[in-house]
Design an enzyme around this catalytic site. Sequence first.
Site, PDB file in Angstrom:
ATOM      1  CD  GLU A  53     -16.716  26.098 -20.532  1.00 18.94           C
ATOM      2  OE1 GLU A  53     -17.175  26.183 -20.216  1.00 18.94           O
ATOM      3  OE2 GLU A  53     -15.749  26.100 -21.678  1.00 18.94           O
ATOM      4  CD  GLU A  64      -5.268  24.512 -26.882  1.00 19.49           C
ATOM      5  OE1 GLU A  64      -6.555  24.006 -26.034  1.00 19.49           O
ATOM      6  OE2 GLU A  64      -5.425  25.108 -27.871  1.00 19.49           O
ATOM      7  CB  CYS A 100      -2.349  26.776 -25.070  1.00 22.24           C
ATOM      8  SG  CYS A 100      -3.484  26.696 -24.186  1.00 22.24           S
TER       9      CYS A 100
HETATM   10  N1  THU Z   1     -10.283  26.766 -25.130  1.00 27.74           N
HETATM   11  C1  THU Z   1      -9.378  26.205 -25.545  1.00 27.74           C
HETATM   12  O1  THU Z   1      -9.777  24.428 -25.090  1.00 27.74           O
HETATM   13  N2  THU Z   1      -8.123  25.909 -26.136  1.00 27.74           N
HETATM   14  C2  THU Z   1      -7.859  26.971 -26.730  1.00 27.74           C
HETATM   15  O2  THU Z   1      -6.824  27.161 -27.049  1.00 27.74           O
HETATM   16  C3  THU Z   1      -8.854  27.756 -26.848  1.00 27.74           C
HETATM   17  C4  THU Z   1     -10.048  28.165 -25.358  1.00 27.74           C
HETATM   18  C5  THU Z   1     -11.840  26.521 -24.264  1.00 27.74           C
HETATM   19  C6  THU Z   1     -12.008  27.547 -23.659  1.00 27.74           C
HETATM   20  C7  THU Z   1     -13.120  27.543 -22.932  1.00 27.74           C
HETATM   21  O3  THU Z   1     -13.931  25.968 -22.276  1.00 27.74           O
HETATM   22  C8  THU Z   1     -13.245  27.645 -24.910  1.00 27.74           C
HETATM   23  O4  THU Z   1     -12.522  26.938 -25.541  1.00 27.74           O
HETATM   24  C9  THU Z   1     -14.197  28.920 -25.336  1.00 27.74           C
HETATM   25  O5  THU Z   1     -13.493  29.737 -24.765  1.00 27.74           O
END
Ligand code: THU
Length: 145
Positions: A53, A64, A100
């Site tokens: 993040e 992913e 993704c």
């Molecule tokens: N997130 C992922 O890593 N993969 C996804 O396919 C959906 C969301 C993460 C992004 C963010 O850091 C957290 O989940 C909350 O949205």
Amino acid sequence: MRTFDVNSKKDIQELFLDCKKALDISYSPYSQNRVGACIISATGAKYYGSNIENASYGLTMCAERTAMFNARINNVKKEDQLVIGIAADFNSYAWPCGACRQVMVELLPLECHIVIFNKEGEYKIWQVKDCMPGIFSSSDLKEKN
Ligand code: THU
């Protein structure tokens, strides 16, 4: 040589542990939602990814995509990627987001399995070709010559 069998409970369980390993290195101070992903290639090599993040929230990278870019920069051939597992500490399954899924269509073979775990290790299995209707891909683009 196949190094991952989608029908093997043992292989699925190991993939879950690998996704959780990736989840443990998530950088998610803003959402506190940790996500981990792991790609297994035909040689058995593993490529991990976690969500990363940013204080500028929109710059966040999903687990992913981190895993797919990791495999890509390590020169893994598209057709050699057998499976991508995804685990999160969400309440529900770790469904891959739309961005993704689009990147999966680009970088993973259509037959590649997607194993989507919940916190308890229960899972759903898809293939990339099933992950969205009306897939937009390179084959839709006009010829460049
Ligand atoms: N997130 C992922 O890593 N993969 C996804 O396919 C959906 C969301 C993460 C992004 C963010 O850091 C957290 O989940 C909350 O949205």
